[in-house]
Each structure stands twice: as structure tokens, then as C-alpha cells.
Design a protein around this motif. Structure first.
Motif, PDB file in Angstrom:
ATOM      1  N   VAL A  13       0.835  -1.207   0.000  1.00 43.53           N
ATOM      2  CA  VAL A  13       0.000   0.000   0.000  1.00 43.53           C
ATOM      3  C   VAL A  13       0.867   1.253   0.000  1.00 43.53           C
ATOM      4  N   ALA A  14       1.960   1.235   0.736  1.00 38.56           N
ATOM      5  CA  ALA A  14       2.860   2.392   0.748  1.00 38.56           C
ATOM      6  C   ALA A  14       3.467   2.625  -0.637  1.00 38.56           C
ATOM      7  N   PHE A  15       3.834   1.556  -1.324  1.00 39.72           N
ATOM      8  CA  PHE A  15       4.365   1.716  -2.687  1.00 39.72           C
ATOM      9  C   PHE A  15       3.290   2.246  -3.636  1.00 39.72           C
ATOM     10  N   ILE A  16       2.065   1.813  -3.460  1.00 35.40           N
ATOM     11  CA  ILE A  16       0.967   2.317  -4.296  1.00 35.40           C
ATOM     12  C   ILE A  16       0.739   3.800  -4.031  1.00 35.40           C
ATOM     13  N   ILE A  37       9.393   6.417   2.667  1.00 38.22           N
ATOM     14  CA  ILE A  37       9.162   6.733   4.078  1.00 38.22           C
ATOM     15  C   ILE A  37       8.078   7.798   4.210  1.00 38.22           C
ATOM     16  N   GLN A  38       8.087   8.774   3.335  1.00 35.89           N
ATOM     17  CA  GLN A  38       7.052   9.804   3.362  1.00 35.89           C
ATOM     18  C   GLN A  38       5.685   9.212   3.032  1.00 35.89           C
ATOM     19  N   LEU A  43       0.328   7.508   5.153  1.00 36.17           N
ATOM     20  CA  LEU A  43      -0.614   6.471   5.566  1.00 36.17           C
ATOM     21  C   LEU A  43      -0.911   6.553   7.059  1.00 36.17           C
ATOM     22  N   LEU A  44       0.128   6.745   7.860  1.00 34.37           N
ATOM     23  CA  LEU A  44      -0.056   6.857   9.311  1.00 34.37           C
ATOM     24  C   LEU A  44      -0.895   8.085   9.653  1.00 34.37           C
TER      25      LEU A  44
END
Length: 94
Positions: A13-16, A37-38, A43-44
Motif C-alpha cells: 500500500v505504501a508503494f501504491i 518513508i514519506q 498512511l499513518l
């Protein structure tokens, strides 16, 4: 096994998010591209702002169901039929 699956889904999901951000927003809004990381930070932040960190979401669902059933308990058969027909009209009779 759950931890591995959860971690893999979080990374995916982070890569998406990173890919969509970098593909769309710099061209549309003129913002900078983001790092992985951003993307995790976004997401957080969205989880905090929009989802919260409630532990027992099933309890809320049960409370909603109980309240809904209480409301339906006081509905007359005529009102129930009227409600159903209105929703059939709104949803195209499906």
C-alpha cells in the motif's frame, strides 16, 4: 504468518501511495515527489485523522445494529412498506 502478511500489505500500500502521488500530484498540483518513508508517514497520518485507533470495531457494529433494530421495532407495517418502496425506486428496483 499474520505479521508477515500485514507487513507485506503495508509495504504494498505504501508503494501504491508513493507511485500514485509521484505520478499524479507533481503534474497536477506542482508538489514535490515523495519517498517511500514519506508515503508511510502519509498512511499513518491518514489513519490518525480519518480512521482512529479504536480496538474493538465489532462492538460499534453491534451497537449500531441494536439501535437500528430498536428503531425498526417501532415502525408500523405501512411505514415499513413505504420505506421499502422508496428504496426500490431509488435503487432502480433491484
Amino acid at each position: 504468518m499474520f505479521f508477515v502478511f500485514f507487513t507485506a500489505m503495508l509495504l504494498l500500500v505504501a508503494f501504491i501511495v508513493m507511485g500514485l502521488w509521484n505520478a499524479l500530484l507533481p503534474a497536477v498540483l506542482g508538489v514535490k515527489k515523495i519517498t517511500f518513508i514519506q508515503a508511510l508517514d502519509i498512511l499513518l497520518l491518514s489513519k490518525i485523522l480519518f480512521g482512529g485507533f479504536r480496538r474493538d470495531s465489532s462492538e460499534r457494529g453491534r451497537q449500531w445494529k441494536i439501535k437500528f433494530q430498536e428503531k425498526l421495532g417501532s415502525v408500523t407495517p405501512e411505514e415499513k412498506e413505504k420505506f421499502q418502496s422508496e428504496w426500490k425506486n431509488r435503487c432502480g428496483g433491484r
